[in-house]
Design an enzyme around this catalytic site. Structure first.
Site, PDB file in Angstrom:
ATOM      1  CB  SER A  19     -48.073 -40.301  25.998  1.00 48.81           C
ATOM      2  OG  SER A  19     -47.403 -40.966  25.934  1.00 48.81           O
ATOM      3  CG  HIS A  21     -50.483 -42.836  23.042  1.00 45.95           C
ATOM      4  ND1 HIS A  21     -50.563 -43.158  21.561  1.00 45.95           N
ATOM      5  CD2 HIS A  21     -48.755 -42.731  22.736  1.00 45.95           C
ATOM      6  CE1 HIS A  21     -49.690 -43.966  21.108  1.00 45.95           C
ATOM      7  NE2 HIS A  21     -48.363 -43.878  21.484  1.00 45.95           N
ATOM      8  CG  ASP A  60     -46.299 -44.914  23.709  1.00 45.09           C
ATOM      9  OD1 ASP A  60     -46.725 -45.138  23.166  1.00 45.09           O
ATOM     10  OD2 ASP A  60     -45.689 -43.724  24.529  1.00 45.09           O
ATOM     11  CG  MET A 111     -41.906 -48.618  24.559  1.00 39.02           C
ATOM     12  SD  MET A 111     -40.332 -46.970  25.237  1.00 39.02           S
ATOM     13  CE  MET A 111     -41.621 -45.682  25.267  1.00 39.02           C
ATOM     14  CG  HIS A 116     -47.240 -46.130  20.189  1.00 37.10           C
ATOM     15  ND1 HIS A 116     -46.553 -45.635  20.221  1.00 37.10           N
ATOM     16  CD2 HIS A 116     -46.330 -47.219  18.817  1.00 37.10           C
ATOM     17  CE1 HIS A 116     -45.112 -45.225  18.836  1.00 37.10           C
ATOM     18  NE2 HIS A 116     -45.289 -46.511  18.056  1.00 37.10           N
ATOM     19  CG  MET A 166     -42.618 -47.858  20.052  1.00 37.70           C
ATOM     20  SD  MET A 166     -42.861 -46.425  21.308  1.00 37.70           S
ATOM     21  CE  MET A 166     -43.755 -46.819  21.843  1.00 37.70           C
ATOM     22  CG  MET A 203     -42.665 -42.491  15.696  1.00 38.87           C
ATOM     23  SD  MET A 203     -43.929 -43.263  17.174  1.00 38.87           S
ATOM     24  CE  MET A 203     -42.842 -42.721  17.997  1.00 38.87           C
ATOM     25  CG  ASP A 207     -45.944 -41.087  20.108  1.00 34.14           C
ATOM     26  OD1 ASP A 207     -45.638 -40.142  21.047  1.00 34.14           O
ATOM     27  OD2 ASP A 207     -46.505 -42.671  20.240  1.00 34.14           O
TER      28      ASP A 207
HETATM   29  C1  DX5 Z   1     -42.544 -41.957  21.877  1.00 31.32           C
HETATM   30  C2  DX5 Z   1     -43.014 -41.786  23.627  1.00 31.32           C
HETATM   31  C3  DX5 Z   1     -43.371 -39.668  23.812  1.00 31.32           C
HETATM   32  C4  DX5 Z   1     -44.766 -39.242  24.674  1.00 31.32           C
HETATM   33  C5  DX5 Z   1     -44.228 -38.662  25.867  1.00 31.32           C
HETATM   34  O1  DX5 Z   1     -42.004 -42.977  22.649  1.00 31.32           O
HETATM   35  O2  DX5 Z   1     -44.345 -42.048  22.371  1.00 31.32           O
HETATM   36  O3  DX5 Z   1     -42.594 -39.569  23.091  1.00 31.32           O
HETATM   37  O4  DX5 Z   1     -45.374 -39.833  23.647  1.00 31.32           O
HETATM   38  O5  DX5 Z   1     -44.527 -37.398  25.441  1.00 31.32           O
HETATM   39  P1  DX5 Z   1     -43.232 -36.390  25.256  1.00 31.32           P
HETATM   40  O6  DX5 Z   1     -41.818 -36.361  23.398  1.00 31.32           O
HETATM   41  O7  DX5 Z   1     -43.798 -34.407  25.253  1.00 31.32           O
HETATM   42  O8  DX5 Z   1     -42.475 -36.625  26.773  1.00 31.32           O
HETATM   43 ZN    ZN Z   2     -46.278 -44.016  21.695  1.00 29.84          ZN
END
Ligand code: DX5
Ligand code: ZN
Length: 228
Positions: A9, A34, A36, A38, A67, A69, A138, A177
């Protein structure tokens, strides 16, 4: 069990020295980055963007999984793909027109994914299985790294697996995730997860080196006790 992909991630990387982290991810043999994205609207936070995807692509050739969001994700499908995404996932909760956007992703040359927040039931998948290559369970509420697993999600992963088996669609990936930790990975794999989004709970846990932590995740995927 088929092949399990280990994903990093990227939002959890150390942006003070991103290229060093990416080099380590390459050396560690990570299967996907991955990404993210947002928008501060669908989720109460901001994260990566398309410029970061282009930067990552300039630094390495690891395939990317985007991803989204964001609200109204159709606005960003084309850019996600032109910025290098193989998979593009949208949230079922972020649009009234999930099927149409999944089709849009496919038509634009991407591999469509549908992400479900913890409280969203699996019944919403019933008529879109032909439109997805990936289902994201999720395992935390989206928006922040470092959260605790919602315990009922282990059952939800198994329910997705059972649904896909019953429909003969075991080719569809089951991504998890959120809080994909050394502690939870074995149960997630037993429940049927095939893509592990690894963030601060494992690969980017500051106590460990990225390569060593990835190796420990791989040991769990191979059914071995992790030595981390
Ligand atoms: C959710 C994100 C997080 C990310 C961080 O929005 O995509 O979950 O993967 O990983 P963790 O939960 O291990 O900090
Ligand atoms: Zn994600």
């Amino acid at each position: 069990m088929g092949r399990v992909n280990i994903e990093a991630s990227l939002a959890c990387a150390d942006f003070r020295n991103l290229s060093a982290d990416i080099s380590q991810l390459v050396e560690a043999g990570i299967d996907y980055l991955h990404i993210d994205i947002m928008d501060g609207n669908f989720v109460p936070n901001f994260a990566l963007n398309f410029d970061i995807m282009l930067l990552a692509r300039a630094l390495c050739a690891i395939p990317m999984d985007c991803h989204l969001m964001v609200a109204d994700p159709e606005r960003y499908v084309e850019r996600a793909i032109s910025s290098g995404a193989e998979f593009v996932s949208i949230h079922f909760e972020a649009t009234h027109h999930a099927q149409r956007i999944l089709q849009l992703i496919r038509d634009a040359g991407g591999r469509p994914g549908i992400a479900l927040n913890p409280s969203t039931p699996l019944t919403v998948l019933e008529y879109i299985l032909d439109d997805v290559d990936l289902i994201t369970v999720m395992t935390v509420n989206p928006g922040f790294a470092g959260q605790k697993l919602v315990p009922a999600m282990l059952r939800k992963i198994a329910n997705v697996r059972d649904l896909l088996r019953s429909k003969g669609r075991t080719d569809i990936e089951i991504q998890v995730d959120g809080n994909v930790s050394f502690q939870h990975i074995p149960a997630m794999l037993s429940a049927g997860a095939t893509m592990l989004v690894c963030g601060t709970s494992s690969i980017f846990d500051k106590r460990y080196d990225i390569r060593r932590a990835t190796e420990a995740v791989r040991e769990l995927v191979q059914g071995k006790e992790s030595r981390i």
